[in-house]
Write a protein that holds these residues in place. Sequence first.
Motif, PDB file in Angstrom:
ATOM      1  N   MET A 113       0.909  -1.115  -0.125  1.00 37.60           N
ATOM      2  CA  MET A 113       0.120  -0.058  -0.059  1.00 37.60           C
ATOM      3  C   MET A 113       0.887   1.195  -0.046  1.00 37.60           C
ATOM      4  O   MET A 113       1.989   1.145   0.365  1.00 37.60           O
ATOM      5  N   SER A 114       0.432   2.192  -0.531  1.00 35.50           N
ATOM      6  CA  SER A 114       1.166   3.633  -0.394  1.00 35.50           C
ATOM      7  C   SER A 114       0.383   4.458   0.703  1.00 35.50           C
ATOM      8  O   SER A 114      -0.920   4.618   0.524  1.00 35.50           O
ATOM      9  N   ILE A 115       1.293   5.278   1.534  1.00 32.04           N
ATOM     10  CA  ILE A 115       0.687   5.880   2.749  1.00 32.04           C
ATOM     11  C   ILE A 115       1.009   7.141   2.315  1.00 32.04           C
ATOM     12  O   ILE A 115       2.106   7.714   1.635  1.00 32.04           O
ATOM     13  N   GLN A 116       0.101   8.134   2.845  1.00 27.59           N
ATOM     14  CA  GLN A 116       0.385   9.473   2.532  1.00 27.59           C
ATOM     15  C   GLN A 116       0.472  10.428   3.833  1.00 27.59           C
ATOM     16  O   GLN A 116       0.064   9.747   5.017  1.00 27.59           O
ATOM     17  N   PRO A 117       0.920  11.597   3.745  1.00 27.58           N
ATOM     18  CA  PRO A 117       1.269  12.318   5.232  1.00 27.58           C
ATOM     19  C   PRO A 117       0.159  12.538   6.107  1.00 27.58           C
ATOM     20  O   PRO A 117       0.193  12.703   7.225  1.00 27.58           O
TER      21      PRO A 117
END
Lengths: 320, 278
Positions: free
Chosen positions: B1-5
């Motif tokens: 998964m890609s995580i965002q700030p």
Amino acid sequence: MQGAGWLQGRGLQGGLSFLESNALVTTSNHARLPRLGLPDLGCGVGFRIPHYAHVFENKPAVDFLELISENFLVDGGLPLKNLDRVLAEWRVVQHGVSLGIGASTPLDWEYLRRLKALTRHTQTPWVTDHLCWTRVPGADLHDLMPLPYTEEAVRHVAERVRIVQDFLELTVGLENTSSYLTYRASTLTEWDFLSAVANEADCGILLDVNNVYVSAYNHGFDAITYLDAIPKNRVVQIHLAGHTNKGAYILDTHSDFVVDRVWELYRHALQRLGSISTLIEWDSEIPDFDTVWGEAKKAAAIRNEVARTVGTEGQDEHPT
Amino acid sequence: MSIQPDATLAEIQAFLGALVRRSDNLGASANVDAEAEIRMVIAGNDRLTPVQQAEIYREQFWLRHRDSLDEDFPALSSWLGQDAFECLARAYLAAIPPSSWTLRDLGVAWPAWLDQYEHFPSGLGPVARELAHLDLGFITAFDAPARVPVHAEKVATIAEDAWPDARILLQPSLRVFAFKHAVNGYRWAVRRGDIPGSLLPAKPTWIALYRGEDLRVHEAELAVGEHALLVQLAAGATLSYACEQANALDPEGVEAQLGGWLSHWARRGWVVDIVTKP
Ligand SMILES: [Fe+2]
């Protein structure tokens, strides 16, 4: 400390403004009483398997024993017989590790139903677990994972604690954990986060003084500031334990004696909080029962000494 | 998964939950893909980088679950040796992540998973599979529900002609096994602290695990027909059907010893009820 007043003057980020307008400011009657009106049980010991035979045979006059709830949430067999032997002789409190109150997955009602039945059976005066998360969809990590200290997490956890307390019909005490990482997302200090959750959920706090020390070391904050900031009437129980210093960080191993600095912090906490049921945890490299009980007796001596010198309201001298 | 700030609480937890279940050290090159995201989520400090902080939890996840499996599967662990045991434990945890709130359930799916597993070190598989089932039997028999054994008076009231259609209900903690090796002897040797040899010759073995009055788990060797009978009865068969099935395997035993077996089971508290047709 009442309502949101404890927040003032702590240099908190503006994000906390939400706290001023919601249920947090209502203070329940029991929050005006030391320990939320719950009893002081004295100084006890965590009841652990290597000690069962000794305890049953020698019946030590320990003030109380703490049971790990999960060890007795079984369908039958020896654990249930051991439970009844303990209940026949000692006061007990229940402490759990699987509630996962901060998780984003739904509450586990099967677990909660079993837990409630056990609390009825043990007559525990309160039930504790950790301010952490343990699960993600599809996996239970069986670890006390730290929460980001955010408004979102305060609201999320507090709402779940209220649901659990209503269901169990019992005061829940949330324990501060030892942690080994911090989140960029955090906008609150750990002590403000713990305080906000406890106030908004109207629940108790299990103050683990060793965990305060460990996290203070790991994250570079001041343990005294922490102890002085939490809402004093909400502390229903204290934990003390040993740990393992790895240099770059301290691991909360419960494998050793309580260190001197933690005893000092304990004394400091008592001066503010009054006499609180205190429990020694020793979970690995477990020595004989009397060694662990010796730590509880040491805690009792400190409690009595603080009660004599401070003599504040809510402190009762308790026999060692 | 890609995580965002600006990740939500649930997203942060999902990210970390996947991270701590990775099999390699987070500082290893195999995990270099995750470093930027770890830095986005975890702050680190002047002693530990964000990756090092996350690695503490990843390592604890592995150690906790490895230790739990090692404690619950002592015979399997001894048979495989540490390296092969850990390799299989990693593969199992990756295939079937821990899902129960209690570690007591961690290994419940392991024996069935091992039955399908095809990459055992040479020759270790057949015994390993049997040891896994035996180890799990001890775990589940230990804290299974208890039922009060049937009373002798009730047995005495059952009419002679009601027995063929009767169903015999067994104690929930009773477990029966048919093995091709004497894995029970191997397990006892491990529990005694002996270091058993690495050879276990083939020897057909039928055993029952049961919880005794002392609430400890005991084992009893069974005759082949007795085992077949218990398997059928546990599945809900009538006594006559169970006998037919067992008879095919052990004609002499079933005929000669049925009465003896029944009283033996009753004495050990295995029979909790006998349900006859109304
Ligand atoms: Fe604790």
